[in-house]
Design an enzyme around this catalytic site. Structure first.
Site, mmCIF file in Angstrom:
data_model
loop_
_atom_site.group_PDB
_atom_site.id
_atom_site.type_symbol
_atom_site.label_atom_id
_atom_site.label_comp_id
_atom_site.label_asym_id
_atom_site.label_seq_id
_atom_site.Cartn_x
_atom_site.Cartn_y
_atom_site.Cartn_z
ATOM 1 N N GLU A 171 9.123 -8.339 -3.880
ATOM 2 C CA GLU A 171 8.985 -9.592 -3.109
ATOM 3 C C GLU A 171 9.850 -9.575 -1.855
ATOM 4 O OE1 GLU A 171 6.564 -10.680 -4.249
ATOM 5 O OE2 GLU A 171 6.600 -10.653 -6.423
ATOM 6 N N GLY A 172 10.073 -8.389 -1.312
ATOM 7 C CA GLY A 172 10.898 -8.236 -0.112
ATOM 8 C C GLY A 172 12.257 -7.673 -0.474
ATOM 9 N N THR A 173 12.571 -6.480 0.020
ATOM 10 C CA THR A 173 13.883 -5.899 -0.268
ATOM 11 C C THR A 173 14.980 -6.755 0.363
ATOM 12 O OG1 THR A 173 13.931 -4.543 1.737
ATOM 13 C CG2 THR A 173 12.892 -3.578 -0.226
ATOM 14 N N GLN A 221 43.322 -10.081 -19.188
ATOM 15 C CA GLN A 221 43.105 -10.820 -17.949
ATOM 16 C C GLN A 221 42.049 -10.185 -17.050
ATOM 17 O OE1 GLN A 221 47.068 -11.229 -16.300
ATOM 18 N NE2 GLN A 221 47.366 -13.212 -17.296
ATOM 19 N N GLU A 232 0.838 -1.200 0.000
ATOM 20 C CA GLU A 232 0.000 0.000 0.000
ATOM 21 C C GLU A 232 0.874 1.252 0.000
ATOM 22 O OE1 GLU A 232 -3.689 -1.976 2.552
ATOM 23 O OE2 GLU A 232 -2.759 -0.119 3.245
ATOM 24 N N PRO A 233 0.283 2.424 -0.240
ATOM 25 C CA PRO A 233 1.073 3.660 -0.189
ATOM 26 C C PRO A 233 1.810 3.847 1.131
ATOM 27 C CG PRO A 233 -1.042 4.097 -1.202
ATOM 28 C CD PRO A 233 -1.095 2.689 -0.689
ATOM 29 N N GLY A 234 1.229 3.387 2.238
ATOM 30 C CA GLY A 234 1.858 3.581 3.541
ATOM 31 C C GLY A 234 2.366 2.322 4.192
ATOM 32 N N GLN A 259 30.586 -2.729 -17.661
ATOM 33 C CA GLN A 259 32.007 -2.393 -17.641
ATOM 34 C C GLN A 259 32.743 -3.068 -18.785
ATOM 35 O OE1 GLN A 259 32.665 -0.172 -15.491
ATOM 36 N NE2 GLN A 259 34.880 0.064 -15.578
ATOM 37 N N ILE A 260 32.384 -4.306 -19.076
ATOM 38 C CA ILE A 260 33.026 -5.022 -20.179
ATOM 39 C C ILE A 260 32.698 -4.359 -21.517
ATOM 40 C CG2 ILE A 260 32.984 -7.209 -21.472
ATOM 41 C CD1 ILE A 260 32.634 -8.591 -18.691
#
Length: 386
Positions: free
Chosen positions: A364-366, A280, A123-125, A337-338
């Protein structure tokens, strides 16, 4: 599904991903939409009912098989997984774990046929903090049903879903813990249900999220998942384990796609008269990425086997999701970077991989919430002498 049949299905699916889905990615990105004909093909293949029991029209896959399908699909653009994964990993899991026989008989065939579902928890809160949930469900004074009011936010598939599983507060207080939250099966065409405009996002073109608004939404008594109040949060958390395994598998599959792209680019890009793949430090980034993907694949095999054995996998599912999503972030960063300067240009895939992968560490959960969850389970096990 038996092993031989599943292996054949997975082989066909991997071919479909490479020959059909990847070539269509540019159209998905340009239109911010999966073509209707591809969605129809995915429904025909049974992707929307992968874990629905065969007796109800589904494929009856176990969790190990389901995760392998998600990983294979996630080699292509993330939108392809998003459109069916809520059905399989969360909505269907909640129906399986908490639904009545009547709810299973009603909804499993529809899901297997391709009805798109969404999952209304955030939800927003409030997100992970269920005590702050503001959406309410009060008994309908005119019958045995319920009246829902509130707003859900960041809901994947909401703009085109046919049904939602909505978490709502049925009690004022959260005692016993989370007993104030119940779950309701709400068809999206119910009067009073509306959705906001799809949110503009950093990445994952073709996958849509939006708010769901509930304004005096009347649902019958049989809409209450399991027929009992106070169990909605438990059902939601149980289904989130499957959702987290899905995100972990998606992260692993997309990391593999990004790495394959980097290997190809490193062999084609010339510097100082030779392919940069010969350097390398480029090789170091490639090997680190392969090693981490291999580790995530091993975690996926372990956690899904545990689920299929009936073990409690809250901690393991969280750990897999944390590692795989963070791993994917590291891999796509190395891939940029590559690619060097080209990696910063929208003309090349590396830039898209980087943007697409960022959400895996959030939904799904930080990572941070799941780290807390893992630690709490560790401490409980220590206190219990496990």
């Amino acid at each position: 599904m038996d092993t031989e049949t599943f292996d054949q299905f997975l082989e066909q699916l991997e071919r479909y991903v490479r020959e059909r889905l990847i070539p269509a990615e540019k159209q998905v990105i340009a239109d911010d939409k999966i073509p209707d004909e591809i969605v129809a093909e995915m429904k025909e293949m049974g992707l929307f009912g992968l874990t629905v029991p065969e007796d109800f029209g589904g494929a009856g896959l176990n969790t190990t098989q389901y995760a392998k399908v998600v990983k294979a699909m996630s080699y292509a653009a993330p939108a392809y997984r998003s459109i069916f994964s809520i059905n399989v990993g969360m909505f269907n899991s909640a129906i399986k774990n908490g639904g009545t026989d009547a709810q299973k008989a009603k909804w499993w065939p529809r899901i297997a046929e391709g009805a798109i579902a969404c999952f209304g928890l955030t939800e927003p809160g409030s997100g992970s903090d269920s005590a702050a949930m503001a959406t309410t469900a009060r008994p309908d004074p005119d019958g045995n049903g319920w009246i829902l009011n509130g707003t859900k936010r960041y809901i994947t598939n909401a703009p085109h879903a046919e049904v939602a599983l909505i978490m709502a507060r049925t009690e004022k207080d959260a005692l016993p813990k989370n007993a104030h939250v119940s779950a309701f099966i709400v068809p999206m065409d119910t009067p009073g249900v509306s959705t906001g405009s799809p949110d503009e996002k950093m990445g994952q073109s073709g996958s849509h999220i939006s708010d769901i608004m509930l304004d005096d939404v009347h649902v019958p008594g049989e809409a209450l998942l399991g027929g009992e109040t106070g169990k909605g949060f438990r059902f939601a958390m149980m289904s989130l384990d499957n959702g987290r395994i899905s995100v972990g598998a998606a992260s692993t599959g997309y990391a593999r796609r990004a790495l394959d792209s980097a290997i190809k680019y490193a062999n084609e890009r010339q510097a100082f008269g030779e392919p940069i793949a010969n350097f390398q430090l480029i090789q170091q980034m490639l090997s680190e990425s392969w090693t981490e993907i291999y580790a995530a694949e091993a975690m996926m095999a372990d956690v899904t086997a545990r689920v299929d054995r009936g073990e409690n996998t809250v901690k393991h599912a969280a750990a897999f999701k944390v590692f795989a999503s963070e791993m994917c972030g590291r891999v796509v960063d190395r891939v940029v970077q590559i690619y060097g300067g080209a990696g910063y240009l929208a003309e090349y895939d590396a830039e898209r991989f980087f943007r697409d992968a960022r959400i895996y560490r959030i939904y799904e959960g930080t990572t941070q919430i799941l780290q807390l969850q893992i630690a709490k389970h560790m401490l409980r096990e220590y206190a219990a002498g496990v």
